[in-house]
Design a protein around this motif. Structure first.
Motif, short mmCIF file in Angstrom:
data_model
loop_
_atom_site.label_atom_id
_atom_site.label_comp_id
_atom_site.label_asym_id
_atom_site.label_seq_id
_atom_site.Cartn_x
_atom_site.Cartn_y
_atom_site.Cartn_z
N ARG A 4 94.39 -33.49 -32.97
CA ARG A 4 93.79 -34.07 -31.77
C ARG A 4 93.69 -33.01 -30.69
NH1 ARG A 4 96.01 -36.69 -27.40
NH2 ARG A 4 98.06 -36.48 -28.35
N SER A 5 92.54 -32.80 -30.05
CA SER A 5 92.34 -31.78 -29.01
C SER A 5 93.17 -32.12 -27.77
CB SER A 5 90.86 -31.70 -28.64
OG SER A 5 90.42 -32.93 -28.14
N GLU A 6 93.58 -30.99 -26.95
CA GLU A 6 94.38 -31.20 -25.74
C GLU A 6 93.59 -31.98 -24.71
OE1 GLU A 6 95.69 -27.56 -24.22
OE2 GLU A 6 96.93 -27.04 -25.98
N GLN A 7 94.34 -32.80 -23.99
CA GLN A 7 93.74 -33.60 -22.94
C GLN A 7 93.43 -32.75 -21.71
OE1 GLN A 7 92.83 -36.83 -23.33
NE2 GLN A 7 93.48 -36.54 -25.48
N ASP B 283 96.46 -31.88 -19.48
CA ASP B 283 97.38 -30.85 -19.97
C ASP B 283 96.86 -29.46 -19.65
OD1 ASP B 283 99.00 -32.81 -20.99
OD2 ASP B 283 98.11 -32.75 -23.00
N MET B 284 95.60 -29.25 -19.79
CA MET B 284 95.00 -27.94 -19.51
C MET B 284 95.11 -27.60 -18.03
SD MET B 284 91.64 -28.05 -21.95
CE MET B 284 91.16 -26.43 -21.46
N ASN B 285 94.92 -28.57 -17.20
CA ASN B 285 95.02 -28.32 -15.75
C ASN B 285 96.43 -27.96 -15.35
OD1 ASN B 285 92.31 -28.84 -15.35
ND2 ASN B 285 92.62 -31.05 -14.93
N GLU B 286 97.42 -28.63 -15.99
CA GLU B 286 98.83 -28.34 -15.70
C GLU B 286 99.19 -26.92 -16.10
OE1 GLU B 286 102.60 -28.58 -14.41
OE2 GLU B 286 100.96 -30.02 -14.07
N LYS B 287 98.64 -26.52 -17.26
CA LYS B 287 98.91 -25.16 -17.74
C LYS B 287 98.31 -24.12 -16.81
CE LYS B 287 98.59 -22.32 -21.88
NZ LYS B 287 98.12 -22.26 -23.31
N LYS B 288 97.11 -24.38 -16.33
CA LYS B 288 96.45 -23.45 -15.41
C LYS B 288 97.24 -23.34 -14.11
CE LYS B 288 91.70 -24.02 -17.07
NZ LYS B 288 90.34 -24.52 -16.73
N ARG B 289 97.75 -24.49 -13.62
CA ARG B 289 98.53 -24.46 -12.38
C ARG B 289 99.81 -23.65 -12.54
NH1 ARG B 289 96.73 -29.88 -11.99
NH2 ARG B 289 98.67 -30.63 -12.97
N ARG B 290 100.44 -23.85 -13.73
CA ARG B 290 101.68 -23.11 -13.99
C ARG B 290 101.44 -21.61 -14.04
NH1 ARG B 290 102.94 -25.72 -18.06
NH2 ARG B 290 102.39 -24.25 -19.74
N LEU B 291 100.36 -21.19 -14.71
CA LEU B 291 100.02 -19.77 -14.81
C LEU B 291 99.69 -19.18 -13.44
CD1 LEU B 291 97.84 -19.76 -18.07
CD2 LEU B 291 100.14 -18.81 -17.78
N ALA B 292 98.97 -19.98 -12.64
CA ALA B 292 98.61 -19.51 -11.30
C ALA B 292 99.86 -19.33 -10.44
CB ALA B 292 97.65 -20.51 -10.64
N ALA B 293 100.83 -20.26 -10.59
CA ALA B 293 102.07 -20.16 -9.82
C ALA B 293 102.87 -18.94 -10.24
CB ALA B 293 102.90 -21.43 -10.03
N GLU B 294 102.92 -18.71 -11.56
CA GLU B 294 103.64 -17.54 -12.06
C GLU B 294 102.99 -16.25 -11.56
OE1 GLU B 294 103.68 -17.98 -16.25
OE2 GLU B 294 105.30 -19.48 -16.26
N SER B 295 101.64 -16.24 -11.53
CA SER B 295 100.90 -15.07 -11.07
C SER B 295 101.20 -14.79 -9.60
CB SER B 295 99.41 -15.26 -11.29
OG SER B 295 98.68 -14.15 -10.80
N ARG B 296 101.24 -15.88 -8.80
CA ARG B 296 101.53 -15.70 -7.38
C ARG B 296 102.95 -15.18 -7.16
NH1 ARG B 296 98.61 -20.60 -7.07
NH2 ARG B 296 100.58 -21.78 -7.02
N ALA B 297 103.89 -15.69 -7.98
CA ALA B 297 105.28 -15.24 -7.87
C ALA B 297 105.41 -13.76 -8.21
CB ALA B 297 106.17 -16.06 -8.80
N VAL B 298 104.68 -13.34 -9.26
CA VAL B 298 104.71 -11.93 -9.65
C VAL B 298 104.12 -11.06 -8.56
CG1 VAL B 298 103.75 -10.23 -11.26
CG2 VAL B 298 104.69 -12.38 -12.12
N HIS B 299 103.01 -11.52 -7.98
CA HIS B 299 102.38 -10.76 -6.90
C HIS B 299 103.30 -10.64 -5.69
CE1 HIS B 299 98.58 -11.31 -9.16
NE2 HIS B 299 98.21 -10.19 -8.50
N ARG B 300 104.01 -11.74 -5.37
CA ARG B 300 104.94 -11.69 -4.23
C ARG B 300 106.07 -10.70 -4.51
NH1 ARG B 300 104.09 -17.38 -3.87
NH2 ARG B 300 105.99 -17.74 -5.12
N LEU B 301 106.60 -10.74 -5.76
CA LEU B 301 107.67 -9.83 -6.13
C LEU B 301 107.21 -8.37 -6.04
CD1 LEU B 301 110.52 -9.37 -7.23
CD2 LEU B 301 109.59 -9.60 -9.56
N VAL B 302 106.02 -8.10 -6.56
CA VAL B 302 105.48 -6.74 -6.50
C VAL B 302 105.29 -6.32 -5.04
CG1 VAL B 302 103.46 -5.30 -7.02
CG2 VAL B 302 104.37 -6.87 -8.75
#
Length: 386
Positions: free
Chosen positions: A15-18, A21-40
């Motif tokens: 069964r294909s992802e809903q 679920d895809m939107n949640e994954k994108k939000r999580r990746l975006a948050a991680e990216s922002r955290a990495v940028h802040r750390l850098v």
């Protein structure tokens, strides 16, 4: 049939992802990216701040190093630049001599301005000089200090006589010189600098002056800007340099420098010719060997702190540890500044095997007569008086 159905069930498409679920994954990746940028960003900011701080500290250090080490200190420091010294070696020499603050800064300053042609020689720098003044002097060649006086220390003179000479020929008074002779801090600094020379002197008890006998007989030049401590240090250094070849011999003979100079100071005033000085030293050692008082008039006059042509019984009974008429042994210490010849006489006495215990000099001819017994000594004295 059941087997086929089972296979069909196993190959049923996933069964294909809903969309949620895809939107949640994108939000999580975006948050991680922002955290990495802040750390850098924070890491870069901290590094930048540290670089600025280090840069400011370096700039401040270099700026201070380019200034005089101590603009209020005009005391002259002797710096010897050996032939063939590199700029780096010269810089290290200046720093170790406390003329400049940083050898590294000096070296880079010289390279940056392409300064060359530094000359070997003896220089007199002060901490108040700028780098440009020091560099200019190094390019011109060795410097000369202005002479403002000379102090002659004669062989066989007492420390208080030296104080009088200093008072007459320098800007310092006799009392200033004698006060320095009692300065414990200064004396300890000299002992630390010349331990082989001064260890036994500083440990001696009951001495009038710890440096009596340690100011070598020479003519000393006094330079402009020189301190009294520097002058005295030069006198002590001269003694150390001349005794250095004999320290091993002194130890081998189970002597100390204090005992050696004590006997040498007596020999200095009791004899004139080298041969007599060696024999007189032998007489003293013979007396010491049988625990007999040395009985030198020189010791009594030092105890009395005066000079006399002849001594009375009262004089020779004076209560003083320096009176070697009544005390056996070497006494507290030297009685004057002996010559190197007298020091060598003590280290190489002659005719000890003759067992002489007495001597007397003919004051008219200077000839010295030696005796084995007191009776012989009295007879010699009687014949000289006639």
């Amino acid at each position: 049939m059941s087997t086929l159905a089972s296979r069909e069930e196993n190959h049923e498409p996933k069964r294909s992802e809903q969309p949620s679920d895809m939107n949640e994954k994108k939000r999580r990746l975006a948050a991680e990216s922002r955290a990495v940028h802040r750390l850098v960003y924070w890491i870069i900011s901290i590094i930048a701040i540290l670089l600025v701080i280090v840069g400011l500290m370096t700039y401040r250090y270099v700026k201070q190093s380019l200034r005089p080490l101590d603009q209020n200190n005009e005391k002259k420091v002797t710096v010897q630049i050996p032939i063939g010294s590199s700029n780096k070696q010269i810089a290290a020499k200046l720093e170790s001599s406390h003329v400049i603050k940083s050898a590294t800064v000096f070296n880079y300053y010289v390279k940056m301005h392409n300064f060359t042609d530094f000359q070997a020689g003896k220089y007199y720098f002060s901490p108040s000089m700028t780098l440009d003044q020091i560099i200019s002097q190094l390019q011109k060649g060795h410097s000369e200090r202005k002479v403002v006086g000379k102090v002659l220390i004669k062989e066989g003179v007492m420390l208080e006589d030296i104080a009088t000479t200093v008072g007459k020929n320098t800007k310092w008074s006799k009392q200033q010189f004698l006060s320095l002779m009692k300065n414990e801090s200064f004396l300890k600094s000299l002992e630390k600098k010349y331990p082989q020379l001064l260890k036994s002197a500083m440990s001696a008890q009951g001495v009038r002056y710890h440096l009596e006998g340690y100011l070598f007989p020479l003519t000393y030049t006094v330079y402009e800007g020189e301190s009294l401590k520097e002058l005295v240090t030069e006198m002590v250094k001269s003694t150390d340099e001349r005794l250095a070849p004999y320290y091993t011999t002194i130890a081998e003979k189970d002597l100390t420098v204090q005992k050696t100079l004590t006997l040498a100071s007596l020999v200095e005033r009791e004899g004139v010719q080298e041969s007599d000085r060696k024999k007189i030293a032998g007489v003293f050692f013979n007396r010491l060997a049988i625990n007999m008082p040395i009985q030198s008039d020189i010791s009594v006059m030092y105890a009395l702190n005066t000079h006399k042509e002849s001594l009375t019984n009262k004089d020779t009974s004076v209560d003083s540890p320096y009176n070697l008429y009544v005390h056996t042994g070497y006494g507290p210490g030297p009685f004057n500044s002996p010559s190197l010849q007298s020091i060598r006489a003590v280290l190489a006495p002659s005719d000890r095997d003759q067992n002489y215990l007495y001597f007397v000099a003919n004051l008219k001819t200077g000839k010295v007569y030696y005796s084995h017994t007191y009776q012989e000594h009295l007879q010699t004295n009687s014949s000289l008086d006639q």
